[in-house]
Design a protein around this motif. Structure first.
Motif, PDB file in Angstrom:
ATOM      1  N   VAL A  16     -91.176 -35.331 -50.226  1.00  0.00           N
ATOM      2  CA  VAL A  16     -90.032 -34.491 -50.579  1.00  0.00           C
ATOM      3  C   VAL A  16     -90.494 -33.317 -51.430  1.00  0.00           C
ATOM      4  CG1 VAL A  16     -87.819 -34.415 -51.824  1.00  0.00           C
ATOM      5  CG2 VAL A  16     -88.372 -36.378 -50.361  1.00  0.00           C
ATOM      6  N   VAL A  17     -90.079 -32.121 -51.018  1.00  0.00           N
ATOM      7  CA  VAL A  17     -90.436 -30.908 -51.751  1.00  0.00           C
ATOM      8  C   VAL A  17     -89.234 -30.242 -52.413  1.00  0.00           C
ATOM      9  CG1 VAL A  17     -92.493 -30.439 -50.373  1.00  0.00           C
ATOM     10  CG2 VAL A  17     -90.291 -29.454 -49.677  1.00  0.00           C
ATOM     11  N   ARG A  18     -88.025 -30.600 -51.976  1.00  0.00           N
ATOM     12  CA  ARG A  18     -86.820 -29.999 -52.558  1.00  0.00           C
ATOM     13  C   ARG A  18     -85.675 -31.003 -52.496  1.00  0.00           C
ATOM     14  NH1 ARG A  18     -84.257 -25.077 -53.495  1.00  0.00           N
ATOM     15  NH2 ARG A  18     -86.013 -23.889 -52.730  1.00  0.00           N
ATOM     16  N   THR A  19     -84.911 -31.060 -53.592  1.00  0.00           N
ATOM     17  CA  THR A  19     -83.669 -31.832 -53.603  1.00  0.00           C
ATOM     18  C   THR A  19     -82.545 -30.928 -54.093  1.00  0.00           C
ATOM     19  OG1 THR A  19     -83.943 -32.656 -55.869  1.00  0.00           O
ATOM     20  CG2 THR A  19     -84.882 -34.004 -54.105  1.00  0.00           C
ATOM     21  N   ARG A  20     -81.343 -31.236 -53.624  1.00  0.00           N
ATOM     22  CA  ARG A  20     -80.139 -30.556 -54.103  1.00  0.00           C
ATOM     23  C   ARG A  20     -79.148 -31.640 -54.483  1.00  0.00           C
ATOM     24  NH1 ARG A  20     -81.724 -28.766 -49.571  1.00  0.00           N
ATOM     25  NH2 ARG A  20     -82.745 -26.762 -49.433  1.00  0.00           N
TER      26      ARG A  20
ATOM     27  N   ILE B 284     -65.397 -34.452 -49.158  1.00  0.00           N
ATOM     28  CA  ILE B 284     -64.451 -34.940 -48.149  1.00  0.00           C
ATOM     29  C   ILE B 284     -63.601 -36.079 -48.698  1.00  0.00           C
ATOM     30  CG2 ILE B 284     -64.293 -36.148 -45.932  1.00  0.00           C
ATOM     31  CD1 ILE B 284     -66.762 -34.504 -45.053  1.00  0.00           C
ATOM     32  N   ASP B 285     -64.228 -36.980 -49.434  1.00  0.00           N
ATOM     33  CA  ASP B 285     -63.536 -38.111 -50.050  1.00  0.00           C
ATOM     34  C   ASP B 285     -63.462 -37.842 -51.558  1.00  0.00           C
ATOM     35  OD1 ASP B 285     -63.045 -40.650 -51.381  1.00  0.00           O
ATOM     36  OD2 ASP B 285     -63.600 -41.651 -49.506  1.00  0.00           O
ATOM     37  N   ALA B 286     -62.278 -37.887 -52.116  1.00  0.00           N
ATOM     38  CA  ALA B 286     -62.090 -37.580 -53.543  1.00  0.00           C
ATOM     39  C   ALA B 286     -62.801 -38.572 -54.466  1.00  0.00           C
ATOM     40  CB  ALA B 286     -60.600 -37.539 -53.879  1.00  0.00           C
ATOM     41  N   ASP B 287     -63.174 -39.759 -53.957  1.00  0.00           N
ATOM     42  CA  ASP B 287     -63.894 -40.739 -54.772  1.00  0.00           C
ATOM     43  C   ASP B 287     -65.379 -40.416 -54.908  1.00  0.00           C
ATOM     44  OD1 ASP B 287     -61.640 -42.284 -55.305  1.00  0.00           O
ATOM     45  OD2 ASP B 287     -61.963 -43.597 -53.571  1.00  0.00           O
ATOM     46  N   TRP B 288     -65.893 -39.543 -54.043  1.00  0.00           N
ATOM     47  CA  TRP B 288     -67.298 -39.171 -54.127  1.00  0.00           C
ATOM     48  C   TRP B 288     -67.486 -38.187 -55.276  1.00  0.00           C
ATOM     49  CZ3 TRP B 288     -68.033 -37.521 -48.328  1.00  0.00           C
ATOM     50  CH2 TRP B 288     -67.839 -38.633 -47.505  1.00  0.00           C
ATOM     51  N   LEU B 289     -68.405 -38.507 -56.161  1.00  0.00           N
ATOM     52  CA  LEU B 289     -68.710 -37.659 -57.310  1.00  0.00           C
ATOM     53  C   LEU B 289     -69.988 -36.862 -57.111  1.00  0.00           C
ATOM     54  CD1 LEU B 289     -67.961 -40.343 -60.058  1.00  0.00           C
ATOM     55  CD2 LEU B 289     -66.402 -38.594 -59.145  1.00  0.00           C
ATOM     56  N   VAL B 290     -70.796 -37.273 -56.134  1.00  0.00           N
ATOM     57  CA  VAL B 290     -72.110 -36.666 -55.928  1.00  0.00           C
ATOM     58  C   VAL B 290     -72.495 -36.758 -54.453  1.00  0.00           C
ATOM     59  CG1 VAL B 290     -73.338 -38.816 -56.467  1.00  0.00           C
ATOM     60  CG2 VAL B 290     -74.501 -36.628 -56.785  1.00  0.00           C
ATOM     61  N   GLU B 291     -73.235 -35.782 -54.001  1.00  0.00           N
ATOM     62  CA  GLU B 291     -73.934 -35.806 -52.710  1.00  0.00           C
ATOM     63  C   GLU B 291     -75.316 -35.219 -52.947  1.00  0.00           C
ATOM     64  OE1 GLU B 291     -72.438 -34.273 -49.050  1.00  0.00           O
ATOM     65  OE2 GLU B 291     -70.427 -35.073 -49.363  1.00  0.00           O
ATOM     66  N   LEU B 292     -76.266 -35.641 -52.105  1.00  0.00           N
ATOM     67  CA  LEU B 292     -77.636 -35.131 -52.204  1.00  0.00           C
ATOM     68  C   LEU B 292     -78.134 -34.624 -50.868  1.00  0.00           C
ATOM     69  CD1 LEU B 292     -77.721 -37.507 -54.544  1.00  0.00           C
ATOM     70  CD2 LEU B 292     -80.105 -36.915 -54.444  1.00  0.00           C
ATOM     71  N   GLU B 293     -79.001 -33.631 -50.912  1.00  0.00           N
ATOM     72  CA  GLU B 293     -79.751 -33.160 -49.754  1.00  0.00           C
ATOM     73  C   GLU B 293     -81.235 -33.195 -50.123  1.00  0.00           C
ATOM     74  OE1 GLU B 293     -76.731 -29.772 -47.966  1.00  0.00           O
ATOM     75  OE2 GLU B 293     -78.524 -29.148 -49.051  1.00  0.00           O
ATOM     76  N   LEU B 294     -82.068 -33.461 -49.143  1.00  0.00           N
ATOM     77  CA  LEU B 294     -83.509 -33.500 -49.359  1.00  0.00           C
ATOM     78  C   LEU B 294     -84.222 -32.712 -48.270  1.00  0.00           C
ATOM     79  CD1 LEU B 294     -84.063 -37.357 -49.850  1.00  0.00           C
ATOM     80  CD2 LEU B 294     -83.622 -35.683 -51.618  1.00  0.00           C
ATOM     81  N   ASP B 295     -85.336 -32.093 -48.622  1.00  0.00           N
ATOM     82  CA  ASP B 295     -86.238 -31.485 -47.661  1.00  0.00           C
ATOM     83  C   ASP B 295     -87.626 -32.048 -47.919  1.00  0.00           C
ATOM     84  OD1 ASP B 295     -84.536 -29.563 -46.260  1.00  0.00           O
ATOM     85  OD2 ASP B 295     -84.390 -28.591 -48.220  1.00  0.00           O
ATOM     86  N   ALA B 296     -88.302 -32.414 -46.845  1.00  0.00           N
ATOM     87  CA  ALA B 296     -89.649 -32.972 -46.961  1.00  0.00           C
ATOM     88  C   ALA B 296     -90.581 -32.267 -45.996  1.00  0.00           C
ATOM     89  CB  ALA B 296     -89.631 -34.472 -46.674  1.00  0.00           C
ATOM     90  N   ILE B 297     -91.848 -32.221 -46.368  1.00  0.00           N
ATOM     91  CA  ILE B 297     -92.896 -31.725 -45.496  1.00  0.00           C
ATOM     92  C   ILE B 297     -93.978 -32.802 -45.449  1.00  0.00           C
ATOM     93  CG2 ILE B 297     -94.637 -29.942 -45.087  1.00  0.00           C
ATOM     94  CD1 ILE B 297     -92.781 -28.024 -46.658  1.00  0.00           C
ATOM     95  N   ILE B 298     -94.227 -33.279 -44.239  1.00  0.00           N
ATOM     96  CA  ILE B 298     -95.176 -34.365 -44.055  1.00  0.00           C
ATOM     97  C   ILE B 298     -96.585 -33.786 -43.957  1.00  0.00           C
ATOM     98  CG2 ILE B 298     -95.853 -36.275 -42.546  1.00  0.00           C
ATOM     99  CD1 ILE B 298     -92.852 -36.287 -41.613  1.00  0.00           C
TER     100      ILE B 298
END
Length: 130
Positions: free
Chosen positions: A75-79, A115-129
């Motif tokens: 993983v090189v980047r997270t959001r 989308i769901d009001a109960d969700w407090l967080v979401e994550l995205e990841l980018d990886a370079i193998i």
């Protein structure tokens, strides 16, 4: 020569409805889509807990990486997207537990809601193998 494209599903019922993959690998690059804290039962994991929800998001994202042939060390980047950025330390704790020795670039942003009001967080990841 063009690299093959590999898509990875997490089994989310939203994937075919929206038309997206949990992750896509193209060559050495793997992108993991915005990942919400959804349990195997389809319900929100850790209602009210940014930490527990972040752990669940990371679990889902890590499984998607593995299906695409990558690991967290690639993983090189997270959001990290939060509905209340003042709670960033809770998400940061879970993030740090996985990435303290990897040190990807990382961005925390506040969003108005998911989308769901109960969700407090979401994550995205980018990886370079390698």
């Amino acid at each position: 020569m063009e690299s093959a494209r590999q898509t990875v599903s997490s089994g989310s019922p939203l994937e075919p409805h929206i038309g997206f993959s949990r992750a896509v690998r193209k060559g050495k690059h793997v992108a993991v889509a915005g990942t919400a804290p959804i349990g195997d039962d389809g319900k929100t994991v850790g209602p009210g807990s940014v930490y527990e929800q972040t752990v669940r998001c990371l679990d889902i994202a890590e499984a998607a990486l593995e299906k695409a042939g990558a690991t967290l060390s690639d993983v090189v980047r997270t959001r990290v997207m939060l509905t209340d950025v003042t709670r960033w330390k809770e998400a940061g704790q879970a993030h740090g537990e996985r990435f303290a020795s990897i040190l990807p670039t990382c961005t925390f942003v506040e969003v108005s809601r998911f989308i769901d009001a109960d969700w407090l967080v979401e994550l995205e990841l980018d990886a370079i193998i390698d």
